[in-house]
Design a protein around this motif. Structure first.
Motif, PDB file in Angstrom:
ATOM      1  N   SER A   1       9.816  14.285   7.262  1.00 14.77           N
ATOM      2  CA  SER A   1       9.907  13.879   8.663  1.00 14.77           C
ATOM      3  C   SER A   1       9.621  12.402   8.870  1.00 14.77           C
ATOM      4  N   GLU A   2       9.111  11.705   7.856  1.00  9.43           N
ATOM      5  CA  GLU A   2       8.759  10.292   8.017  1.00  9.43           C
ATOM      6  C   GLU A   2       9.924   9.415   7.634  1.00  9.43           C
ATOM      7  N   GLY A   3       9.922   8.203   8.101  1.00 11.16           N
ATOM      8  CA  GLY A   3      10.850   7.195   7.583  1.00 11.16           C
ATOM      9  C   GLY A   3      10.387   6.813   6.196  1.00 11.16           C
ATOM     10  N   THR A   4      11.040   5.923   5.546  1.00 12.62           N
ATOM     11  CA  THR A   4      10.645   5.574   4.183  1.00 12.62           C
ATOM     12  C   THR A   4       9.559   4.503   4.204  1.00 12.62           C
ATOM     13  N   ASP A   5       9.933   3.236   4.188  1.00  6.52           N
ATOM     14  CA  ASP A   5       8.936   2.177   4.131  1.00  6.52           C
ATOM     15  C   ASP A   5       8.715   1.548   5.488  1.00  6.52           C
TER      16      ASP A   5
ATOM     17  N   ARG B   1       1.763  -6.075   2.914  1.00  7.98           N
ATOM     18  CA  ARG B   1       3.006  -6.509   3.525  1.00  7.98           C
ATOM     19  C   ARG B   1       3.921  -5.322   3.794  1.00  7.98           C
ATOM     20  N   ARG B   2       3.745  -4.271   3.007  1.00 10.60           N
ATOM     21  CA  ARG B   2       4.530  -3.047   3.208  1.00 10.60           C
ATOM     22  C   ARG B   2       3.616  -1.852   3.076  1.00 10.60           C
ATOM     23  N   LEU B   3       3.837  -0.872   3.949  1.00  9.05           N
ATOM     24  CA  LEU B   3       3.139   0.416   3.825  1.00  9.05           C
ATOM     25  C   LEU B   3       4.174   1.449   3.415  1.00  9.05           C
ATOM     26  N   HIS B   4       3.981   2.067   2.260  1.00  8.96           N
ATOM     27  CA  HIS B   4       4.891   3.122   1.815  1.00  8.96           C
ATOM     28  C   HIS B   4       4.210   4.455   2.036  1.00  8.96           C
ATOM     29  N   VAL B   5       4.808   5.299   2.882  1.00  6.18           N
ATOM     30  CA  VAL B   5       4.229   6.625   3.096  1.00  6.18           C
ATOM     31  C   VAL B   5       4.834   7.575   2.067  1.00  6.18           C
ATOM     32  N   VAL B   6       3.979   8.228   1.315  1.00 13.37           N
ATOM     33  CA  VAL B   6       4.456   9.162   0.284  1.00 13.37           C
ATOM     34  C   VAL B   6       3.856  10.544   0.519  1.00 13.37           C
ATOM     35  N   GLU B   7       4.529  11.525  -0.078  1.00 16.45           N
ATOM     36  CA  GLU B   7       4.060  12.905   0.074  1.00 16.45           C
ATOM     37  C   GLU B   7       2.765  13.129  -0.701  1.00 16.45           C
ATOM     38  N   GLN B   8       2.731  12.533  -1.879  1.00 22.01           N
ATOM     39  CA  GLN B   8       1.610  12.780  -2.781  1.00 22.01           C
ATOM     40  C   GLN B   8       1.335  11.521  -3.590  1.00 22.01           C
ATOM     41  N   LEU B   9       0.089  11.161  -3.765  1.00 19.13           N
ATOM     42  CA  LEU B   9      -0.257  10.048  -4.653  1.00 19.13           C
ATOM     43  C   LEU B   9      -0.496  10.630  -6.051  1.00 19.13           C
ATOM     44  N   PRO B  10       0.260  10.155  -7.032  1.00 20.07           N
ATOM     45  CA  PRO B  10       0.130  10.736  -8.376  1.00 20.07           C
ATOM     46  C   PRO B  10      -1.220  10.402  -9.006  1.00 20.07           C
ATOM     47  N   ARG B  11      -1.687  11.332  -9.810  1.00 25.33           N
ATOM     48  CA  ARG B  11      -2.946  11.121 -10.533  1.00 25.33           C
ATOM     49  C   ARG B  11      -2.719  11.304 -12.019  1.00 25.33           C
ATOM     50  N   THR B  12      -3.611  10.694 -12.807  1.00 22.79           N
ATOM     51  CA  THR B  12      -3.533  10.849 -14.258  1.00 22.79           C
ATOM     52  C   THR B  12      -4.128  12.200 -14.637  1.00 22.79           C
ATOM     53  N   ALA B  13      -4.064  12.507 -15.943  1.00 23.54           N
ATOM     54  CA  ALA B  13      -4.615  13.785 -16.430  1.00 23.54           C
ATOM     55  C   ALA B  13      -6.107  13.898 -16.130  1.00 23.54           C
TER      56      ALA B  13
ATOM     57  N   ALA C   1       0.838  -1.203   0.000  1.00 23.30           N
ATOM     58  CA  ALA C   1       0.000   0.000   0.000  1.00 23.30           C
ATOM     59  C   ALA C   1       0.865   1.243   0.000  1.00 23.30           C
ATOM     60  N   TYR C   2       0.441   2.247  -0.759  1.00 18.28           N
ATOM     61  CA  TYR C   2       1.063   3.567  -0.782  1.00 18.28           C
ATOM     62  C   TYR C   2       0.076   4.524  -0.139  1.00 18.28           C
ATOM     63  N   LEU C   3       0.540   5.271   0.893  1.00 19.71           N
ATOM     64  CA  LEU C   3      -0.369   6.081   1.702  1.00 19.71           C
ATOM     65  C   LEU C   3       0.066   7.519   1.804  1.00 19.71           C
ATOM     66  N   MET C   4      -0.929   8.415   1.844  1.00 20.36           N
ATOM     67  CA  MET C   4      -0.673   9.790   2.284  1.00 20.36           C
ATOM     68  C   MET C   4      -1.281   9.883   3.684  1.00 20.36           C
TER      69      MET C   4
ATOM     70  N   VAL D   1       6.009   4.051 -11.039  1.00 20.27           N
ATOM     71  CA  VAL D   1       5.759   5.465 -10.712  1.00 20.27           C
ATOM     72  C   VAL D   1       5.618   5.647  -9.209  1.00 20.27           C
ATOM     73  N   LEU D   2       4.867   4.747  -8.576  1.00 19.85           N
ATOM     74  CA  LEU D   2       4.612   4.870  -7.137  1.00 19.85           C
ATOM     75  C   LEU D   2       5.903   4.758  -6.337  1.00 19.85           C
ATOM     76  N   ARG D   3       6.760   3.827  -6.772  1.00 19.62           N
ATOM     77  CA  ARG D   3       8.020   3.620  -6.027  1.00 19.62           C
ATOM     78  C   ARG D   3       8.914   4.839  -6.074  1.00 19.62           C
ATOM     79  N   ASN D   4       8.739   5.671  -7.088  1.00 14.14           N
ATOM     80  CA  ASN D   4       9.595   6.852  -7.231  1.00 14.14           C
ATOM     81  C   ASN D   4       9.014   8.107  -6.613  1.00 14.14           C
ATOM     82  N   GLN D   5       7.876   7.962  -5.901  1.00 17.51           N
ATOM     83  CA  GLN D   5       7.283   9.139  -5.276  1.00 17.51           C
ATOM     84  C   GLN D   5       8.140   9.603  -4.102  1.00 17.51           C
TER      85      GLN D   5
END
Lengths: 80, 470
Positions: free
Chosen positions: B463-467, B432-444, B404-407, B454-458
């Motif tokens: 202030s957060e740790g990575t994964d 199994r993994r929670l990835h905290v990201v600054e922003q979840l990308p959206r399409t046009a 999961a990728y989370l804001m 794309v998500l992995r490169n967000q």
């Protein structure tokens, strides 16, 4: 306090990585039941049959837990 | 408490499932169980459930791991003529509570004491029966199961006794299915349709011994096969093929005649490795909870295609496979995109070859994935995460595992999210993994991007740790 000759963290992760042809960095600390079945098989092929009870299996839900149980069982130290 | 709706006479349990010679070794669950013993145990459970108030037309929920207790309570429920809802024993207390409030059974059977643990094929259970403030069965269906989700809340899937009996009889007409006097070693959970009908009900009907290994390790499975001399078929899911194919020097097993898997298709290299190691046929079954077995290829002649089972029709409509089904298998609000005009919409992409009728299943058209044979709807997980006050956006993806990728909301801690996940989701559904990201990308057009590259490169918040691994 690790058993000399026993599996290290990198060994356990490498064995887990063979399930699903993953890279070691894709292996998570948490281990699900499918991975555990796979890992048990890899360990037994390398070190011989192990006598693992329900409590030990329950502890093997993380890589750390696996290392603890294998250490308790003195895996890799016996001389057959 | 009795219902008022017509049902198939409960005598079907004695006639179709329990009939046969008293000394027939019909089950092996840790130890042998003869047909006479099974009949005695079912009669005992029949009395216990009736004492708790269960009557013909009533409703009961079973929250039991694969076990002799599950079998006897299920058969007893059907013998009473009640409707049995099967709840996965892995559900969290929260999920079970939500399910019971939706299903409203009159009686609940759960484990008071249970031995078991990871990698056990079955549990040894002392069950506890309690009354629940529910209501009699609203329909004449015999068994109720919950789907994994697939946009919106999980669907309530219902099958009547006639459908179960028809499926058992369908199996008897499929070439390559084990026959009376043979044995099935089942690795497929008896709480789900493959293990329940293909394993348990068919075996009881046909006089096939059903054995459940004590341990679901490679060694445990092969030992269970070796322990019996009858011609044996292994029944499982693709993971088991992979596990067994990796055994370097398997023991000689002359009694093993073949293996059949349900669920997703086995990869060609894994298939070849298994056949090479064990020198037995590897068969494939395609089915769904809603209808049971749909199509098979038990000798591996048509791989990767499967042939529809007798009595069923399969067609392709706009790239989706439909299966003939006289009535909707869903309770509650009807959705014509799931069933209409005698056709069940499988949500599987596929093709049907004209002339031969051979079916190719090409993958899901929705967000459902298979985790070791268990169905998980990624959208259900995503909605659960996005609804948490700590989470302002979530994308759930699946490659080798669910991630999961989370804001996160201002000031929110990912540990709070992890706690909620533990409460609200059964272990096999959890990311199994929670990835905290600054922003979840959206399409046009504003839709969430699900491309994992794309998500992995967000960028991650400063202030957060990575994964965060679970």
């Amino acid at each position: 306090m690790t058993v000399p000759g026993g599996p290290r963290r990198s060994d356990v992760i490498a064995m887990l990585a063979t399930y699903g042809n993953r890279q070691p960095e894709q292996v998570t600390e948490a281990i699900d039941s499918l991975e555990l079945a796979w890992l048990m098989h890899q360990i037994e092929q390398r070190y011989g049959r192990l006598d693992v009870d329900d409590d030990m299996f329950a502890r093997m839900s993380t890589v750390t837990g696996v290392l603890d149980v294998l250490n308790d069982l003195k895996v890799g130290s016996s001389h057959d | 408490m009795a219902g008022s709706l017509p049902q198939l006479d409960p005598g079907w349990v004695d006639d179709i499932l329990l009939a046969g010679a008293a000394d027939d070794a019909c089950l092996h669950i840790g130890e042998p169980v003869s047909r006479a013993e099974l009949r005695g145990l079912v009669a005992e459970r029949h009395g216990a459930l009736a004492d708790a108030g269960l009557r013909r037309g009533g409703s009961v929920a079973l929250c039991l791991a694969p076990s002799l207790a599950f079998i006897t309570n299920l058969l007893a429920s059907w013998r009473i003529g009640a409707q049995a809802s099967l709840l996965d024993h892995r559900l969290t207390a929260y999920e079970t509570d939500v399910a019971l409030k939706r299903l409203l059974p009159q009686v609940v059977v759960a484990a008071e004491h249970s031995t078991g643990g990871p990698l056990r094929g079955f549990a040894e259970i002392t069950e506890h029966v309690r009354a629940y403030p529910g209501q009699p069965a609203a329909t004449s269906h015999a068994v109720i199961q919950l789907s994994s989700g697939s946009t919106g809340p999980s669907k309530i899937i219902a099958r009547d006794a006639a459908s179960l009996v028809a499926e058992v009889k369908r199996y008897t007409q499929i070439d390559g299915v084990p026959r009376g006097g043979e044995r099935i070693v089942s690795l497929a959970s008896m709480v789900h349709v493959l293990g329940l009908v293909g394993g348990l009900l068919y075996s009881l009907h046909a006089g096939v011994n059903l054995t459940i290994p004590a341990r679901m390790t490679a060694d445990g499975i092969l030992s269970a096969v070796a322990a019996g001399s009858r011609p044996t078929t292994l029944l499982g899911v693709p993971f088991h093929i992979e596990l067994l194919a990796s055994v370097q020097e398997p023991p000689k097993l002359p009694q093993l005649t073949g293996m059949t898997t349900g669920g997703e298709l086995v990869r060609a290299d894994v298939h070849d490795a298994f056949v090479d190691r064990y020198d037995v046929r590897l068969g494939n079954m395609y089915g769904m909870t809603e209808v049971g077995v749909i199509a098979t290829d038990l000798f591996g002649e048509h791989r990767p295609a499967v042939l529809p089972a007798p009595g069923l029709a399969v067609r392709e409509e706009a790239g989706e496979l439909h299966v003939s089904l006289p009535a909707s298998p869903y309770l509650g609000d009807q959705d014509p995109s799931r069933w209409s005009d005698g056709w069940l919409h499988t949500r599987d992409a596929g093709t049907v070859e004209p002339g031969t009728g051979l079916v190719r299943v090409l993958g899901r058209r929705d967000s459902q994935v298979s985790v070791g044979g268990l169905k998980v709807d990624l959208t259900e997980v995503e909605h659960m995460l996005a609804a948490l006050p700590e989470v302002t956006g979530a994308v759930v993806v699946h490659d080798h595992a669910i991630e999961a990728y989370l804001m996160l909301a201002e000031g929110a801690e990912v540990s709070a999210v992890e706690r909620e996940i533990t409460i609200r989701l059964a272990a096999y559904k959890r990311p199994r993994r929670l990835h905290v990201v600054e922003q979840l990308p959206r399409t046009a057009t504003g839709k969430l991007v699900r491309d994992q590259v794309v998500l992995r490169n967000q960028p991650v918040p400063n202030s957060e740790g990575t994964d965060h691994e679970r």
